[in-house]
Design a protein around this motif. Structure first.
Motif, PDB file in Angstrom:
ATOM      1  N   GLY A 207      -3.805  -1.139  -0.706  1.00  0.00           N
ATOM      2  CA  GLY A 207      -4.299  -0.285  -1.784  1.00  0.00           C
ATOM      3  C   GLY A 207      -3.723  -0.579  -3.161  1.00  0.00           C
ATOM      4  O   GLY A 207      -4.450  -0.557  -4.165  1.00  0.00           O
ATOM      5  N   VAL A 208      -2.427  -0.901  -3.250  1.00  0.00           N
ATOM      6  CA  VAL A 208      -1.799  -1.137  -4.561  1.00  0.00           C
ATOM      7  C   VAL A 208      -2.333  -2.429  -5.212  1.00  0.00           C
ATOM      8  O   VAL A 208      -2.229  -2.601  -6.422  1.00  0.00           O
TER       9      VAL A 208
ATOM     10  N   THR B  43      -8.114  -1.428   0.118  1.00  0.00           N
ATOM     11  CA  THR B  43      -7.764  -0.238   0.890  1.00  0.00           C
ATOM     12  C   THR B  43      -8.228  -0.441   2.337  1.00  0.00           C
ATOM     13  O   THR B  43      -8.966  -1.377   2.638  1.00  0.00           O
ATOM     14  N   ASP B  44      -7.789   0.462   3.216  1.00  0.00           N
ATOM     15  CA  ASP B  44      -8.033   0.253   4.645  1.00  0.00           C
ATOM     16  C   ASP B  44      -9.532   0.237   4.961  1.00  0.00           C
ATOM     17  O   ASP B  44     -10.285   1.074   4.461  1.00  0.00           O
TER      18      ASP B  44
ATOM     19  N   ASP C  60       2.974   7.158  -6.071  1.00  0.00           N
ATOM     20  CA  ASP C  60       2.527   8.525  -5.796  1.00  0.00           C
ATOM     21  C   ASP C  60       3.619   9.551  -6.080  1.00  0.00           C
ATOM     22  O   ASP C  60       3.364  10.610  -6.655  1.00  0.00           O
TER      23      ASP C  60
ATOM     24  N   GLY D 155       3.304   1.886  -3.026  1.00  0.00           N
ATOM     25  CA  GLY D 155       2.289   2.907  -3.295  1.00  0.00           C
ATOM     26  C   GLY D 155       2.898   4.304  -3.252  1.00  0.00           C
ATOM     27  O   GLY D 155       2.545   5.181  -4.044  1.00  0.00           O
TER      28      GLY D 155
ATOM     29  N   PRO E  30      -3.715  10.828  -4.766  1.00  0.00           N
ATOM     30  CA  PRO E  30      -2.672   9.816  -4.929  1.00  0.00           C
ATOM     31  C   PRO E  30      -2.584   9.386  -6.390  1.00  0.00           C
ATOM     32  O   PRO E  30      -3.598   9.135  -7.032  1.00  0.00           O
TER      33      PRO E  30
ATOM     34  N   ASP F  34      -2.237   3.734 -13.094  1.00  0.00           N
ATOM     35  CA  ASP F  34      -2.897   2.489 -13.513  1.00  0.00           C
ATOM     36  C   ASP F  34      -3.754   2.759 -14.762  1.00  0.00           C
ATOM     37  O   ASP F  34      -3.662   2.066 -15.777  1.00  0.00           O
TER      38      ASP F  34
ATOM     39  N   SER G 166       0.844  -1.200   0.000  1.00  0.00           N
ATOM     40  CA  SER G 166       0.000   0.000   0.000  1.00  0.00           C
ATOM     41  C   SER G 166       0.875   1.244   0.000  1.00  0.00           C
ATOM     42  O   SER G 166       2.068   1.177  -0.293  1.00  0.00           O
ATOM     43  N   GLY G 167       0.279   2.386   0.363  1.00  0.00           N
ATOM     44  CA  GLY G 167       1.039   3.632   0.387  1.00  0.00           C
ATOM     45  C   GLY G 167       1.983   3.693   1.578  1.00  0.00           C
ATOM     46  O   GLY G 167       2.982   4.394   1.556  1.00  0.00           O
ATOM     47  N   GLY G 168       1.659   2.936   2.625  1.00  0.00           N
ATOM     48  CA  GLY G 168       2.463   2.983   3.843  1.00  0.00           C
ATOM     49  C   GLY G 168       3.282   1.731   4.087  1.00  0.00           C
ATOM     50  O   GLY G 168       4.232   1.747   4.853  1.00  0.00           O
ATOM     51  N   HIS G 169       2.903   0.609   3.437  1.00  0.00           N
ATOM     52  CA  HIS G 169       3.620  -0.628   3.722  1.00  0.00           C
ATOM     53  C   HIS G 169       3.801  -1.490   2.477  1.00  0.00           C
ATOM     54  O   HIS G 169       2.980  -1.476   1.566  1.00  0.00           O
TER      55      HIS G 169
ATOM     56  N   GLY H 188      -1.305   6.682  -7.814  1.00  0.00           N
ATOM     57  CA  GLY H 188      -1.388   5.255  -8.170  1.00  0.00           C
ATOM     58  C   GLY H 188      -2.540   4.916  -9.115  1.00  0.00           C
ATOM     59  O   GLY H 188      -2.312   4.357 -10.197  1.00  0.00           O
ATOM     60  N   PRO H 189      -3.780   5.268  -8.744  1.00  0.00           N
ATOM     61  CA  PRO H 189      -4.905   4.912  -9.626  1.00  0.00           C
ATOM     62  C   PRO H 189      -4.801   5.557 -11.003  1.00  0.00           C
ATOM     63  O   PRO H 189      -5.185   4.955 -12.012  1.00  0.00           O
TER      64      PRO H 189
ATOM     65  N   CYS I 267      -5.194  -2.943  -5.842  1.00  0.00           N
ATOM     66  CA  CYS I 267      -6.228  -2.525  -6.807  1.00  0.00           C
ATOM     67  C   CYS I 267      -5.639  -2.441  -8.213  1.00  0.00           C
ATOM     68  O   CYS I 267      -6.374  -2.437  -9.201  1.00  0.00           O
ATOM     69  N   ASN I 268      -4.324  -2.339  -8.307  1.00  0.00           N
ATOM     70  CA  ASN I 268      -3.675  -2.119  -9.607  1.00  0.00           C
ATOM     71  C   ASN I 268      -3.923  -3.292 -10.563  1.00  0.00           C
ATOM     72  O   ASN I 268      -3.650  -4.444 -10.242  1.00  0.00           O
TER      73      ASN I 268
HETATM   74  O1  KG4 Z   1      -4.158   0.846   1.547  1.00  0.00           O
HETATM   75  P1  KG4 Z   1      -4.224   2.284   1.185  1.00  0.00           P
HETATM   76  O2  KG4 Z   1      -5.591   2.894   0.944  1.00  0.00           O
HETATM   77  O3  KG4 Z   1      -3.602   3.205   2.311  1.00  0.00           O
HETATM   78  C1  KG4 Z   1      -2.377   3.018   2.890  1.00  0.00           C
HETATM   79  O4  KG4 Z   1      -1.401   3.514   2.303  1.00  0.00           O
HETATM   80  O5  KG4 Z   1      -2.321   2.374   3.958  1.00  0.00           O
HETATM   81  O6  KG4 Z   1      -3.300   2.478  -0.087  1.00  0.00           O
HETATM   82  C2  KG4 Z   1      -3.180   3.712  -0.759  1.00  0.00           C
HETATM   83  C3  KG4 Z   1      -2.080   3.570  -1.786  1.00  0.00           C
HETATM   84  C4  KG4 Z   1      -1.704   4.880  -2.460  1.00  0.00           C
HETATM   85  O7  KG4 Z   1      -0.297   4.976  -2.521  1.00  0.00           O
HETATM   86  C5  KG4 Z   1      -2.305   4.732  -3.851  1.00  0.00           C
HETATM   87  O8  KG4 Z   1      -1.626   5.446  -4.847  1.00  0.00           O
HETATM   88  C6  KG4 Z   1      -2.191   3.244  -4.073  1.00  0.00           C
HETATM   89  O9  KG4 Z   1      -2.480   2.652  -2.822  1.00  0.00           O
HETATM   90  N1  KG4 Z   1      -3.134   2.746  -5.092  1.00  0.00           N
HETATM   91  C7  KG4 Z   1      -2.767   2.295  -6.300  1.00  0.00           C
HETATM   92  C8  KG4 Z   1      -3.950   1.963  -6.988  1.00  0.00           C
HETATM   93  N2  KG4 Z   1      -5.011   2.228  -6.165  1.00  0.00           N
HETATM   94  C9  KG4 Z   1      -4.487   2.713  -5.007  1.00  0.00           C
HETATM   95  N3  KG4 Z   1      -1.546   2.124  -6.840  1.00  0.00           N
HETATM   96  C10 KG4 Z   1      -1.488   1.627  -8.084  1.00  0.00           C
HETATM   97  N4  KG4 Z   1      -2.578   1.310  -8.807  1.00  0.00           N
HETATM   98  C11 KG4 Z   1      -3.824   1.457  -8.309  1.00  0.00           C
HETATM   99  N5  KG4 Z   1      -4.884   1.121  -9.026  1.00  0.00           N
END
Ligand code: KG4
Ligand code: ZN
Length: 341
Positions: free
Chosen positions: A276-277, A307-308, A172, A168, A183, A189, A141-144, A185-186, A279-280
């Motif tokens: 979150g990632v 996502t969380d 970003d 993530g 963010p 994608d 994800s964005g944090g881990h 990421g989406p 979802c990619n």
């Molecule tokens: O799990 P999350 O909602 O929050 C935490 O970081 O804990 O993850 C958010 C991260 C962001 O860095 C966002 O850019 C990434 O997940 N993200 C994606 C996609 N959807 C969300 N990265 C790549 N492709 C995606 N479709």
């Protein structure tokens, strides 16, 4: 009797009601738009939003599940890791509720909850642990960003994690360099769909390294240098798509290769992924292809649970109660830096 769970570790305020593995409700109020103006999560704003939203979100979760507080059997919340001021809101509210209702309270590790989110599926979402098997789990994800060996239910150990940026975060930060909104990421994608992933060659950090760690800050830096040397790339819509696809391919290649390699080495027959990632689309697709080739079963968290969310906290809390885990003290503290071991 059902269980009420809270998740407020970062920028999602979430409450869920869970009963015998079934998610009766899972309300998520996302703050992404609030923080996008600042290019990242602002802890003070996050805490204020959690305070504002927690009770309405909890009421909605109870209402949708047709549940009342006195009928709850337990209350759970994320204890850590996360932003201290954000964690405190859900954690203290859950402790107070457990005290007032005289019910057990469970403070849970956010990453441990991610490990089981891939087992929740269907309508209504339900966790079927009769199908559980030992697995290698990718949390991204964005944090881990980490790989975990889940040997049995509630029995796991971390294989490796990022030594710098999370995947993530790399999406970003690379997107920010391209001028995409947070963010990114989406958006990367989406733009990658019509881009050529082989147009530009970016490094695959630690790809050949035998350990299970990740590193993404070097990739972000190489995007910065690439754009400094080739600013014209940002002038054409197609070359931006190609750039997105090339950066995405570098991230996804590493995540997939290291996950499959760990699963093979440990001899598990199943791989799971969440965060979150997950979802990619390229990551989902490449994991599916690689797992099939390697004869591994793949369980990807449903997009709404990547996502969380509090549903994963509730599902884990119920499993802990079934396995007779001790409740958490009502005066226990949050663990903002608590590592999964
Ligand atoms: O799990 P999350 O909602 O929050 C935490 O970081 O804990 O993850 C958010 C991260 C962001 O860095 C966002 O850019 C990434 O997940 N993200 C994606 C996609 N959807 C969300 N990265 C790549 N492709 C995606 N479709
Ligand atoms: Zn998370």
């Amino acid at each position: 009797m059902a269980l009420l769970a809270f998740e407020t570790s970062c920028d999602e305020t979430s409450a869920a009601v869970v009963h015998q593995g079934v998610v009766l409700s899972n309300i998520v109020s996302s703050q992404t738009r609030l923080h996008s103006e600042y290019g990242g999560v602002v802890p003070e704003l996050a805490a204020r939003e959690h305070l504002r939203n927690l009770m309405p979100v909890a009421r909605e979760a109870l209402g949708q599940a047709q549940m009342t507080a006195p009928r709850l059997k337990a209350i759970a919340a994320t204890q850590g890791p996360g932003l201290p001021s954000a964690l405190l809101v859900g954690f203290r509210a859950a402790q107070a509720m457990a005290f007032a209702l005289r019910r057990p309270f469970l403070g849970l590790h956010h990453h441990e909850a991610h490990l089981y989110s891939a087992w929740i599926s269907g309508i209504p979402p339900a966790a079927d642990f009769s199908e559980f098997e030992p697995n290698v789990s990718l949390i991204v994800s964005g944090g881990h960003t980490m790989l975990v060996h889940v040997e049995a239910e509630l029995d796991h150990h971390v294989l490796g994690s990022t030594v710098d940026d999370a995947a993530g975060e790399c999406f970003d930060k690379a997107g920010k360099l391209m001028g995409l909104p947070y963010p990114a990421g989406p958006e990367i994608d989406r733009l990658s769909e019509q881009g050529n992933p082989r147009a530009y060659d970016f490094p695959r950090p630690l790809f050949h390294d035998p350990n299970d760690d990740f590193s993404f800050s070097g990739l972000k830096t190489s995007v910065r240098y690439f754009l400094r040397n080739h600013p014209e790339v940002l002038q054409s819509a197609q070359s931006i798509r190609d750039l997105c696809a090339s950066v995405q391919a570098a991230i996804v290649d590493v995540l997939v290769a290291k996950t499959i390699r760990a699963a093979r080495r440990l001899g598990v027959s199943c791989v799971t992924a969440s965060g979150g990632v997950t979802c990619n689309r390229a990551l989902r697709q490449q994991l599916a292809v690689a797992c099939e080739r390697a004869g591994l079963k793949l369980r990807l968290a449903e997009k709404s649970l990547c996502t969380d969310n509090a549903a994963m906290i509730g599902i884990l809390a119920e499993r802990k109660l079934i396995h007779l885990a001790a409740p958490t003290a009502l005066d226990a503290e949050i663990l903002p830096n608590g590592a999964l071991v």
